[in-house]
Design a protein around this motif. Sequence first.
Motif, PDB file in Angstrom:
ATOM      1  N   VAL A  48       0.844  -1.209   0.000  1.00  0.00           N
ATOM      2  CA  VAL A  48       0.000   0.000   0.000  1.00  0.00           C
ATOM      3  C   VAL A  48       0.873   1.252   0.000  1.00  0.00           C
ATOM      4  O   VAL A  48       0.582   2.230  -0.704  1.00  0.00           O
ATOM      5  CB  VAL A  48      -0.974  -0.016   1.192  1.00  0.00           C
ATOM      6  N   VAL A  49       1.970   1.231   0.751  1.00  0.00           N
ATOM      7  CA  VAL A  49       2.896   2.367   0.783  1.00  0.00           C
ATOM      8  C   VAL A  49       3.481   2.603  -0.606  1.00  0.00           C
ATOM      9  O   VAL A  49       3.674   3.751  -1.020  1.00  0.00           O
ATOM     10  CB  VAL A  49       4.004   2.146   1.842  1.00  0.00           C
ATOM     11  N   SER A  50       3.732   1.517  -1.360  1.00  0.00           N
ATOM     12  CA  SER A  50       4.281   1.696  -2.711  1.00  0.00           C
ATOM     13  C   SER A  50       3.321   2.479  -3.596  1.00  0.00           C
ATOM     14  O   SER A  50       3.749   3.321  -4.391  1.00  0.00           O
ATOM     15  CB  SER A  50       4.606   0.339  -3.342  1.00  0.00           C
ATOM     16  N   ALA A  51       2.026   2.205  -3.466  1.00  0.00           N
ATOM     17  CA  ALA A  51       1.042   2.955  -4.256  1.00  0.00           C
ATOM     18  C   ALA A  51       1.017   4.425  -3.845  1.00  0.00           C
ATOM     19  O   ALA A  51       0.932   5.320  -4.701  1.00  0.00           O
ATOM     20  CB  ALA A  51      -0.344   2.336  -4.091  1.00  0.00           C
ATOM     21  N   LEU A  52       1.105   4.696  -2.549  1.00  0.00           N
ATOM     22  CA  LEU A  52       1.099   6.084  -2.074  1.00  0.00           C
ATOM     23  C   LEU A  52       2.351   6.838  -2.498  1.00  0.00           C
ATOM     24  O   LEU A  52       2.284   8.017  -2.870  1.00  0.00           O
ATOM     25  CB  LEU A  52       0.932   6.110  -0.552  1.00  0.00           C
ATOM     26  N   VAL A  53       3.507   6.166  -2.458  1.00  0.00           N
ATOM     27  CA  VAL A  53       4.762   6.800  -2.885  1.00  0.00           C
ATOM     28  C   VAL A  53       4.714   7.101  -4.381  1.00  0.00           C
ATOM     29  O   VAL A  53       5.118   8.185  -4.822  1.00  0.00           O
ATOM     30  CB  VAL A  53       5.976   5.910  -2.522  1.00  0.00           C
ATOM     31  N   THR A  54       4.203   6.162  -5.168  1.00  0.00           N
ATOM     32  CA  THR A  54       4.088   6.384  -6.604  1.00  0.00           C
ATOM     33  C   THR A  54       3.172   7.567  -6.898  1.00  0.00           C
ATOM     34  O   THR A  54       3.477   8.418  -7.743  1.00  0.00           O
ATOM     35  CB  THR A  54       3.543   5.114  -7.304  1.00  0.00           C
ATOM     36  N   TRP A  55       2.063   7.638  -6.190  1.00  0.00           N
ATOM     37  CA  TRP A  55       1.119   8.742  -6.368  1.00  0.00           C
ATOM     38  C   TRP A  55       1.770  10.074  -5.998  1.00  0.00           C
ATOM     39  O   TRP A  55       1.659  11.066  -6.726  1.00  0.00           O
ATOM     40  CB  TRP A  55      -0.126   8.470  -5.534  1.00  0.00           C
ATOM     41  N   ALA A  56       2.457  10.115  -4.867  1.00  0.00           N
ATOM     42  CA  ALA A  56       3.115  11.349  -4.432  1.00  0.00           C
ATOM     43  C   ALA A  56       4.182  11.786  -5.437  1.00  0.00           C
ATOM     44  O   ALA A  56       4.289  12.985  -5.759  1.00  0.00           O
ATOM     45  CB  ALA A  56       3.729  11.161  -3.051  1.00  0.00           C
ATOM     46  N   LEU A  57       4.963  10.844  -5.959  1.00  0.00           N
ATOM     47  CA  LEU A  57       5.983  11.204  -6.945  1.00  0.00           C
ATOM     48  C   LEU A  57       5.344  11.678  -8.252  1.00  0.00           C
ATOM     49  O   LEU A  57       5.857  12.594  -8.909  1.00  0.00           O
ATOM     50  CB  LEU A  57       6.916  10.021  -7.207  1.00  0.00           C
ATOM     51  N   HIS A  58       4.234  11.085  -8.632  1.00  0.00           N
ATOM     52  CA  HIS A  58       3.509  11.541  -9.826  1.00  0.00           C
ATOM     53  C   HIS A  58       3.047  12.983  -9.643  1.00  0.00           C
ATOM     54  O   HIS A  58       3.205  13.817 -10.540  1.00  0.00           O
ATOM     55  CB  HIS A  58       2.313  10.624 -10.105  1.00  0.00           C
ATOM     56  N   LEU A  59       2.476  13.277  -8.482  1.00  0.00           N
ATOM     57  CA  LEU A  59       1.997  14.637  -8.220  1.00  0.00           C
ATOM     58  C   LEU A  59       3.146  15.635  -8.129  1.00  0.00           C
ATOM     59  O   LEU A  59       2.966  16.825  -8.412  1.00  0.00           O
ATOM     60  CB  LEU A  59       1.164  14.660  -6.940  1.00  0.00           C
ATOM     61  N   ALA A  60       4.335  15.159  -7.744  1.00  0.00           N
ATOM     62  CA  ALA A  60       5.502  16.037  -7.664  1.00  0.00           C
ATOM     63  C   ALA A  60       6.160  16.256  -9.029  1.00  0.00           C
ATOM     64  O   ALA A  60       7.103  17.029  -9.142  1.00  0.00           O
ATOM     65  CB  ALA A  60       6.525  15.456  -6.688  1.00  0.00           C
ATOM     66  N   GLY A  61       5.656  15.563 -10.057  1.00  0.00           N
ATOM     67  CA  GLY A  61       6.189  15.771 -11.399  1.00  0.00           C
ATOM     68  C   GLY A  61       7.150  14.701 -11.870  1.00  0.00           C
ATOM     69  O   GLY A  61       7.752  14.828 -12.932  1.00  0.00           O
ATOM     70  N   TRP A  62       7.325  13.630 -11.117  1.00  0.00           N
ATOM     71  CA  TRP A  62       8.252  12.570 -11.511  1.00  0.00           C
ATOM     72  C   TRP A  62       7.557  11.397 -12.188  1.00  0.00           C
ATOM     73  O   TRP A  62       8.151  10.340 -12.393  1.00  0.00           O
ATOM     74  CB  TRP A  62       9.060  12.091 -10.306  1.00  0.00           C
ATOM     75  N   GLY A  63       6.285  11.570 -12.538  1.00  0.00           N
ATOM     76  CA  GLY A  63       5.562  10.550 -13.287  1.00  0.00           C
ATOM     77  C   GLY A  63       5.372  11.024 -14.718  1.00  0.00           C
ATOM     78  O   GLY A  63       6.178  11.787 -15.236  1.00  0.00           O
ATOM     79  N   LYS A  64       4.304  10.573 -15.352  1.00  0.00           N
ATOM     80  CA  LYS A  64       3.998  11.041 -16.698  1.00  0.00           C
ATOM     81  C   LYS A  64       2.504  11.231 -16.836  1.00  0.00           C
ATOM     82  O   LYS A  64       1.729  10.574 -16.163  1.00  0.00           O
ATOM     83  CB  LYS A  64       4.519  10.080 -17.757  1.00  0.00           C
ATOM     84  N   PRO A  65       2.087  12.152 -17.709  1.00  0.00           N
ATOM     85  CA  PRO A  65       0.657  12.322 -17.945  1.00  0.00           C
ATOM     86  C   PRO A  65       0.111  11.137 -18.729  1.00  0.00           C
ATOM     87  O   PRO A  65       0.870  10.396 -19.350  1.00  0.00           O
ATOM     88  CB  PRO A  65       0.589  13.608 -18.759  1.00  0.00           C
ATOM     89  N   PRO A  66      -1.205  10.948 -18.727  1.00  0.00           N
ATOM     90  CA  PRO A  66      -1.773   9.882 -19.544  1.00  0.00           C
ATOM     91  C   PRO A  66      -1.498  10.134 -21.028  1.00  0.00           C
ATOM     92  O   PRO A  66      -1.435  11.280 -21.465  1.00  0.00           O
ATOM     93  CB  PRO A  66      -3.279   9.963 -19.271  1.00  0.00           C
TER      94      PRO A  66
END
Length: 138
Positions: A48-66
Motif C-alpha cells: 500500500v505504501v508503494s502505491a502512495l509513494v508512486t502517487w506522491a511522486l507523480h503529483l511532484a512531477g516525476w511521473g507522466k501524464p496519460p
Amino acid sequence: MSAHQYDEGHTVAGWTGVAIATVGTCVLGLGVCVVSGVLMAVGLVITVVSALVTWALHLAGWGKPPGRRPRAEWGMRVRDTGARQGHPGCVGCRMAGRRGARTGVVGARAAATVEPVPGEAVESMEPMEPTESMESVG
C-alpha cells in the motif's frame, strides 16, 4: 535518446513504486510460506505504501501524464512540469483535487501523435463519385 520506438513510461515514480511493491510482495510471500500473520500484514502495508509513494511522486512531477509524450520527454530525468496543474483525464490528479485544463497539452499531444501503422492503407474520407458499375448495381 531511447532506442525504443514507443513511450513505455519509464519514470522515477514508476520504477520507485515497482521496487517498493516488489519488496512488499516478497515480504507478503514470505509471510504466506512461514504462516506468519505479522509478515503478511507488513507485506500488505509495504505494498500500500508503494502505491502512495508512486502517487506522491507523480503529483511532484516525476511521473507522466496519460497518453504519449513527445520523444524529447521520454528520459527518466525529465520532470513533468504540468503535474502541478493536474492532467486532464488523470485519476491520480483528480483524487488530489487537481482537475487540469480541459484542453491541456496532453490532449493536444495525443491528437498530434496519432500516426498510421506502417504498411496499412489509409482510406480517404471524401465522398466517392458514382461510377458506371455502381449505377448498374442499384
